[in-house]
Design a protein around this motif. Sequence first.
Motif, PDB file in Angstrom:
ATOM      1  N   ASP A 131      10.794   4.532  -2.855  1.00 53.19           N
ATOM      2  CA  ASP A 131       9.927   4.813  -1.710  1.00 53.19           C
ATOM      3  C   ASP A 131      10.041   3.716  -0.653  1.00 53.19           C
ATOM      4  O   ASP A 131      10.012   3.978   0.553  1.00 53.19           O
ATOM      5  CB  ASP A 131       8.475   4.957  -2.153  1.00 53.19           C
ATOM      6  N   CYS A 157       0.848  -1.197   0.000  1.00 49.03           N
ATOM      7  CA  CYS A 157       0.000   0.000   0.000  1.00 49.03           C
ATOM      8  C   CYS A 157       0.884   1.247   0.000  1.00 49.03           C
ATOM      9  O   CYS A 157       1.252   1.742   1.072  1.00 49.03           O
ATOM     10  CB  CYS A 157      -0.908  -0.025   1.226  1.00 49.03           C
ATOM     11  N   PRO A 158       1.221   1.790  -1.159  1.00 44.75           N
ATOM     12  CA  PRO A 158       2.089   2.963  -1.236  1.00 44.75           C
ATOM     13  C   PRO A 158       1.547   4.182  -0.486  1.00 44.75           C
ATOM     14  O   PRO A 158       2.327   4.970   0.055  1.00 44.75           O
ATOM     15  CB  PRO A 158       2.169   3.248  -2.744  1.00 44.75           C
ATOM     16  N   GLU A 159       0.223   4.345  -0.440  1.00 42.29           N
ATOM     17  CA  GLU A 159      -0.363   5.503   0.223  1.00 42.29           C
ATOM     18  C   GLU A 159      -0.363   5.272   1.740  1.00 42.29           C
ATOM     19  O   GLU A 159      -1.108   4.436   2.241  1.00 42.29           O
ATOM     20  CB  GLU A 159      -1.795   5.758  -0.253  1.00 42.29           C
ATOM     21  N   TRP A 160       0.455   6.046   2.465  1.00 39.50           N
ATOM     22  CA  TRP A 160       0.624   5.830   3.898  1.00 39.50           C
ATOM     23  C   TRP A 160      -0.691   5.885   4.651  1.00 39.50           C
ATOM     24  O   TRP A 160      -0.926   5.099   5.571  1.00 39.50           O
ATOM     25  CB  TRP A 160       1.590   6.874   4.468  1.00 39.50           C
ATOM     26  N   GLU A 161      -1.557   6.826   4.294  1.00 42.37           N
ATOM     27  CA  GLU A 161      -2.792   7.024   5.063  1.00 42.37           C
ATOM     28  C   GLU A 161      -3.747   5.845   4.978  1.00 42.37           C
ATOM     29  O   GLU A 161      -4.683   5.742   5.774  1.00 42.37           O
ATOM     30  CB  GLU A 161      -3.509   8.304   4.607  1.00 42.37           C
ATOM     31  N   TYR A 162      -3.526   4.947   4.020  1.00 36.94           N
ATOM     32  CA  TYR A 162      -4.402   3.790   3.882  1.00 36.94           C
ATOM     33  C   TYR A 162      -3.789   2.504   4.434  1.00 36.94           C
ATOM     34  O   TYR A 162      -4.406   1.438   4.364  1.00 36.94           O
ATOM     35  CB  TYR A 162      -4.768   3.584   2.411  1.00 36.94           C
ATOM     36  N   ARG A 163      -2.591   2.609   4.986  1.00 31.29           N
ATOM     37  CA  ARG A 163      -1.928   1.410   5.503  1.00 31.29           C
ATOM     38  C   ARG A 163      -2.538   0.977   6.837  1.00 31.29           C
ATOM     39  O   ARG A 163      -2.924   1.807   7.644  1.00 31.29           O
ATOM     40  CB  ARG A 163      -0.429   1.665   5.687  1.00 31.29           C
ATOM     41  N   SER A 190       1.976   0.601  10.657  1.00 30.21           N
ATOM     42  CA  SER A 190       3.102   1.490  10.406  1.00 30.21           C
ATOM     43  C   SER A 190       4.073   1.383  11.577  1.00 30.21           C
ATOM     44  O   SER A 190       3.720   0.911  12.666  1.00 30.21           O
ATOM     45  CB  SER A 190       2.637   2.939  10.224  1.00 30.21           C
ATOM     46  N   TYR A 201      -6.603  -6.444   1.212  1.00 31.45           N
ATOM     47  CA  TYR A 201      -6.142  -5.853  -0.039  1.00 31.45           C
ATOM     48  C   TYR A 201      -6.626  -6.611  -1.270  1.00 31.45           C
ATOM     49  O   TYR A 201      -6.398  -6.164  -2.398  1.00 31.45           O
ATOM     50  CB  TYR A 201      -4.611  -5.779  -0.049  1.00 31.45           C
ATOM     51  N   ASP A 228      10.993   3.850   3.329  1.00 33.22           N
ATOM     52  CA  ASP A 228      10.177   3.267   4.394  1.00 33.22           C
ATOM     53  C   ASP A 228      10.993   2.293   5.229  1.00 33.22           C
ATOM     54  O   ASP A 228      10.827   2.211   6.454  1.00 33.22           O
ATOM     55  CB  ASP A 228       8.966   2.542   3.801  1.00 33.22           C
TER      56      ASP A 228
END
Length: 215
Positions: A201, A33-39, A42, A167, A205
Amino acid sequence: MATISTQDLSQLPGVAKLEALLQSLAMLEAILCPEWEYRYYSFNAKWGKGERMGSMRNGSGDEFFALFNKYGCFLKGYEHECQFAKRPELGSQLYEGVPQPLKGGVTEPAFSPENVTFCLWRAADGSHWEHADFKLPKGKDPDGSAYLLSHLDGNPETYCQFAEEYYEVEVDPEIVAAIYEHQPLTKPMATGLNADADWKDIKADAKRSLTRCRA
């Protein structure tokens, strides 16, 4: 194997293994999931001086935060539909007994301390997880701990099943197992999980979570 919950914490890993597991989960999430806010998971290896933080957010109001320091680990969770969530006045009781070296987690604004349905802690050299002495309401999962902690059994297959459901993708269990073992992450491993993965990216991370990575 028993489901992990405050009613049975025997399968929840010790402090060092839990930290390593949350690093692995965060790395898997960064790849899928490249979009952090949807992971879902973390990890921040530089949360504060001498502190690391792992977290879970499902986007529906449920979350947990695990704060690590040299003393041990503080872990608090919130499941918005459980019985405890309907009795916020009990929240302060859940923090009773938290050791002084971990009390930063109780007041940390980023952890939404007012939203809590369970709280655990353990010294780095401790033999077991602890929580406040109180009586749980009746019910299968009254504090939401079984729901939120079920992925933390250390079994790579557990994450594979989660990824397929959340996912809607099938992931290579051998790659997942390698990341669980903290083997150096390579570009072929990343693209083996997600063909569209951005290696630049992902390396960033990996640095953030202190996961070993190489091109």
